[in-house]
Design a protein around this motif. Structure first.
Motif, mmCIF file in Angstrom:
data_model
loop_
_atom_site.group_PDB
_atom_site.id
_atom_site.type_symbol
_atom_site.label_atom_id
_atom_site.label_comp_id
_atom_site.label_asym_id
_atom_site.label_seq_id
_atom_site.Cartn_x
_atom_site.Cartn_y
_atom_site.Cartn_z
ATOM 1 N N SER A 111 37.753 16.671 -64.629
ATOM 2 C CA SER A 111 36.957 15.892 -63.668
ATOM 3 C C SER A 111 37.602 14.555 -63.320
ATOM 4 C CB SER A 111 35.557 15.636 -64.236
ATOM 5 O OG SER A 111 34.841 16.839 -64.263
ATOM 6 N N VAL A 112 37.589 14.259 -62.031
ATOM 7 C CA VAL A 112 37.988 12.915 -61.576
ATOM 8 C C VAL A 112 36.811 12.316 -60.798
ATOM 9 C CG1 VAL A 112 40.471 13.462 -61.424
ATOM 10 C CG2 VAL A 112 39.000 13.804 -59.421
ATOM 11 N N ASP A 113 36.769 10.996 -60.718
ATOM 12 C CA ASP A 113 35.686 10.346 -59.985
ATOM 13 C C ASP A 113 35.908 10.457 -58.478
ATOM 14 O OD1 ASP A 113 34.521 9.657 -62.355
ATOM 15 O OD2 ASP A 113 35.511 7.692 -62.455
ATOM 16 N N THR A 114 34.838 10.733 -57.765
ATOM 17 C CA THR A 114 34.890 10.836 -56.300
ATOM 18 C C THR A 114 33.759 9.970 -55.742
ATOM 19 O OG1 THR A 114 33.519 12.833 -56.506
ATOM 20 C CG2 THR A 114 35.886 13.159 -56.292
ATOM 21 N N PRO A 115 33.901 8.646 -55.876
ATOM 22 C CA PRO A 115 32.770 7.740 -55.704
ATOM 23 C C PRO A 115 32.047 7.824 -54.363
ATOM 24 C CG PRO A 115 34.839 6.537 -56.129
ATOM 25 C CD PRO A 115 35.146 7.987 -56.201
#
Ligand code: 0PR
Length: 367
Positions: free
Chosen positions: A247-251
């Motif tokens: 998971s990566v952040d996708t703000p």
């Protein structure tokens, strides 16, 4: 580009005439893709503008993706499997290796793969910077289990087995490999990009799926034997936490994290993939697969009657032969393996009539 556009009719006559340069599927015997099922085409058209990369905007389409994963998870004996729709086997294999590396936490990791593995593993290992150890096959074109286990060591972050090899259509000894991986606590990935939509529908097929406790992830491609539109692959995971390791952040999106490799992702081919499974059901799929296997056997018998010997008896609908000296007559499109064996994939578009027409052409050439 052109300063002024061209009329639509001119444009489409150009596109149509250019498409005529493509090979006709009637003669394509070398492909693991097929003509998509009509319900896949219809479903794809309905979802053309949807983007699963921002699922909050397309919650309906996103629910189709969840249903697709759940249907295939159930088919693979793990209804709670998690996962997502990829662009195909290459992306699924890359992601599986990324997960294995991320969860193992080994400083200089290696991945052990059969020599028969698809070249996507070479891409994956190159991209993520892990050593790739390739293990030779036995005479029946399955990976040599003993030599495989000799290649595994304390730095192995991932073991890979193939359920339906690209070139020879064989299934590796998945049960033994999975048992060893489980005992050693090593992530085990099964590449069933081709076989995943064949083996569950065959009686007495070798085991390859989540029914084997060591199997942690499976790649399967609806755009191959699932008869969906392209691109449609799926990566399934036994445990959600493994997938979340990517998971990566996708703000600024409607969801705040994503684990996919692609950002913008087609909903159309996901709807297409699910449409085929819903429309045909288990029995319909089994009928298609049985037909392909029957055609494979007929092709092998027919070729043998001309003295063209098969290399192995395949587990799935990929037939290989000791290649005759002169090339197969045109316009038939066949392929050749790295060992120069003639290879034919009996996909759904390669129906019984096509096999007979091909055998007739072969008879004229070689008999
Ligand atoms: N794993 C296996 C076992 C495969 O056979 C393939 C592709 C992949 C992974 C990679 O899948 P994607 O190509 O979807 O990323 N097998 C076929 C091959 O390389 C793909 C193919 C299909 C090639 C149609 C040619 C063709 O006309 O032979």
């Amino acid at each position: 580009m052109r300063s002024k556009g061209i009329p639509e009719e001119d444009l489409f006559s150009f596109l149509q005439s250019t498409k005529l340069q493509d090979k006709n599927h009637r003669f394509i015997l070398s492909s693991m893709c097929t003509i998509p099922h009509p319900v896949a085409v219809r479903a794809h058209a309905l979802f053309m503008e949807t983007n699963l990369g921002d699922p909050g905007l397309f919650p309906g389409t996103a629910s189709l993706e969840r249903t697709l994963i759940s249907r295939i998870g159930t088919l693979f004996h793990h209804p709670d499997a998690c996962g997502y729709a990829t662009t195909g086997g290459t992306e699924s294999n890359i992601q599986a290796l990324r997960i294995a590396r991320a969860t193992a936490g080994i400083a200089s990791p290696n991945v052990v793969i059969p020599e028969s593995a698809h070249f996507s593993f070479k891409k994956a290992c190159d991209m993520i910077g892990v050593e790739m150890r390739s293990v030779p096959l036995t005479r029946d074109y399955r990976v040599d289990c003993e030599r495989y286990l000799e290649s595994v060591d304390a730095n192995t972050c991932c073991m890979v087995g193939i359920a339906g090899t690209t070139e020879y259509g064989m299934v590796d000894p998945i049960r033994s490999l999975a048992a060893y991986a489980r005992k050693e606590g090593i992530f085990f990935h099964v590449d069933a990009a081709f076989g995943g939509m064949v083996l569950p529908f065959l009686k007495g097929a070798p085991e390859f799926d989540f029914s084997l406790p060591g199997v942690m992830s499976i790649a399967v491609d609806p755009h191959k034997m699932g008869m969906s539109t392209i691109p449609a692959g799926c990566l399934l995971l036994r445990n959600e936490k493994d997938l979340c390791s990517l998971s990566v952040d996708t703000p600024y999106l409607t969801v705040k994290q994503e684990f996919t490799l692609s950002g913008t992702r087609p909903g159309g081919s996901v709807a297409g993939a699910l449409a085929v499974l819903e429309y045909l059901g288990y029995e319909g799929m089994a009928a298609v697969v049985e037909g392909c296997m029957k055609n494979t056997r007929r092709l092998i018998n027919g070729m043998e009657s001309y003295g063209i010997r098969p290399v192995v008896t395949p587990d799935v609908n990929v037939a290989t032969f000791k290649a005759p000296e002169s090339p197969v007559p045109s316009p038939w499109q066949v392929s050749y393996t790295r060992n120069n064996h003639l290879r034919i994939v009996c996909m759904p578009h390669v129906h019984a009539g096509i096999i007979e027409a091909f055998l007739e052409a072969i008879g004229e050439q070689y008999a």
